[in-house]
Write a protein that holds these residues in place. Structure first.
Motif, PDB file in Angstrom:
ATOM      1  N   TYR A   1       0.837  -1.202   0.000  1.00 22.84           N
ATOM      2  CA  TYR A   1       0.000   0.000   0.000  1.00 22.84           C
ATOM      3  C   TYR A   1       0.876   1.258   0.000  1.00 22.84           C
ATOM      4  O   TYR A   1       0.627   2.206  -0.750  1.00 22.84           O
ATOM      5  CB  TYR A   1      -0.936   0.020   1.215  1.00 22.84           C
ATOM      6  N   ALA A   2       1.906   1.265   0.830  1.00 26.85           N
ATOM      7  CA  ALA A   2       2.780   2.431   0.950  1.00 26.85           C
ATOM      8  C   ALA A   2       3.438   2.776  -0.387  1.00 26.85           C
ATOM      9  O   ALA A   2       3.539   3.956  -0.747  1.00 26.85           O
ATOM     10  CB  ALA A   2       3.837   2.184   2.019  1.00 26.85           C
ATOM     11  N   GLU A   3       3.856   1.772  -1.115  1.00 26.91           N
ATOM     12  CA  GLU A   3       4.468   2.017  -2.424  1.00 26.91           C
ATOM     13  C   GLU A   3       3.462   2.640  -3.380  1.00 26.91           C
ATOM     14  O   GLU A   3       3.777   3.585  -4.094  1.00 26.91           O
ATOM     15  CB  GLU A   3       5.024   0.714  -3.008  1.00 26.91           C
ATOM     16  N   LYS A   4       2.243   2.102  -3.412  1.00 25.15           N
ATOM     17  CA  LYS A   4       1.212   2.653  -4.299  1.00 25.15           C
ATOM     18  C   LYS A   4       0.851   4.077  -3.899  1.00 25.15           C
ATOM     19  O   LYS A   4       0.594   4.929  -4.747  1.00 25.15           O
ATOM     20  CB  LYS A   4      -0.041   1.778  -4.271  1.00 25.15           C
ATOM     21  N   ALA A   5       0.807   4.348  -2.605  1.00 25.81           N
ATOM     22  CA  ALA A   5       0.433   5.670  -2.101  1.00 25.81           C
ATOM     23  C   ALA A   5       1.613   6.642  -2.108  1.00 25.81           C
ATOM     24  O   ALA A   5       1.431   7.837  -1.894  1.00 25.81           O
ATOM     25  CB  ALA A   5      -0.125   5.546  -0.684  1.00 25.81           C
ATOM     26  N   ASP A   6       2.820   6.126  -2.321  1.00 28.29           N
ATOM     27  CA  ASP A   6       4.048   6.917  -2.247  1.00 28.29           C
ATOM     28  C   ASP A   6       4.136   7.668  -0.920  1.00 28.29           C
ATOM     29  O   ASP A   6       4.432   8.856  -0.850  1.00 28.29           O
ATOM     30  CB  ASP A   6       4.154   7.888  -3.424  1.00 28.29           C
ATOM     31  N   HIS A   7       3.812   6.930   0.139  1.00 32.33           N
ATOM     32  CA  HIS A   7       3.879   7.480   1.497  1.00 32.33           C
ATOM     33  C   HIS A   7       4.252   6.329   2.418  1.00 32.33           C
ATOM     34  O   HIS A   7       3.522   5.337   2.507  1.00 32.33           O
ATOM     35  CB  HIS A   7       2.532   8.082   1.895  1.00 32.33           C
ATOM     36  N   HIS A   8       5.374   6.445   3.088  1.00 37.62           N
ATOM     37  CA  HIS A   8       5.952   5.306   3.785  1.00 37.62           C
ATOM     38  C   HIS A   8       5.998   5.530   5.296  1.00 37.62           C
ATOM     39  O   HIS A   8       6.403   6.590   5.750  1.00 37.62           O
ATOM     40  CB  HIS A   8       7.350   5.040   3.239  1.00 37.62           C
ATOM     41  N   PRO A   9       5.596   4.504   6.052  1.00 35.21           N
ATOM     42  CA  PRO A   9       5.614   4.631   7.508  1.00 35.21           C
ATOM     43  C   PRO A   9       7.043   4.529   8.048  1.00 35.21           C
ATOM     44  O   PRO A   9       7.928   3.959   7.410  1.00 35.21           O
ATOM     45  CB  PRO A   9       4.783   3.433   7.978  1.00 35.21           C
ATOM     46  N   GLU A  10       7.229   5.079   9.217  1.00 31.28           N
ATOM     47  CA  GLU A  10       8.427   4.790   9.992  1.00 31.28           C
ATOM     48  C   GLU A  10       8.020   3.617  10.867  1.00 31.28           C
ATOM     49  O   GLU A  10       6.981   3.661  11.521  1.00 31.28           O
ATOM     50  CB  GLU A  10       8.799   5.989  10.867  1.00 31.28           C
TER      51      GLU A  10
END
Length: 96
Positions: free
Chosen positions: A52-61
């Motif tokens: 999901y993070a890759e598709k959203a281009d937003h990555h959790p710490e």
């Protein structure tokens, strides 16, 4: 691209919607600790979130030890929480 920081009211509404998430002491991020039966389950969860993070281009710490995954969400471009963090937290809740 400008990313807007959530207002205090938006942040409070998000935290009311997602009561398992906590506001970090500095008020610039939300955090949650997840516990799973074992390492395989925690790793599978992280894989689902990563896609999901890759598709959203937003990555959790995040930080993982055996069955525990600690997640922190913040948007560096907004110097705090943004709608991207809200979307990520909601998505993460669906991957449990």
């Amino acid at each position: 691209m400008t990313v807007t920081r959530l207002t205090d009211a938006e942040r409070d509404s998000l935290l009311a919607e997602l009561p398992e998430w906590q506001l970090r002491n500095d008020g610039l991020a939300i955090t949650r600790t997840f516990r799973f039966a074992d390492f395989s389950e925690s790793w599978a969860f992280m894989n689902r979130v990563a896609l999901y993070a890759e598709k959203a281009d937003h990555h959790p710490e995040w930080f993982n030890v055996y069955n525990r995954v600690e997640v922190t969400l913040t948007t560096h471009d907004a110097d705090g929480l943004s709608a991207r963090d809200a979307a990520m937290a909601r998505a993460i809740e669906t991957y449990l």
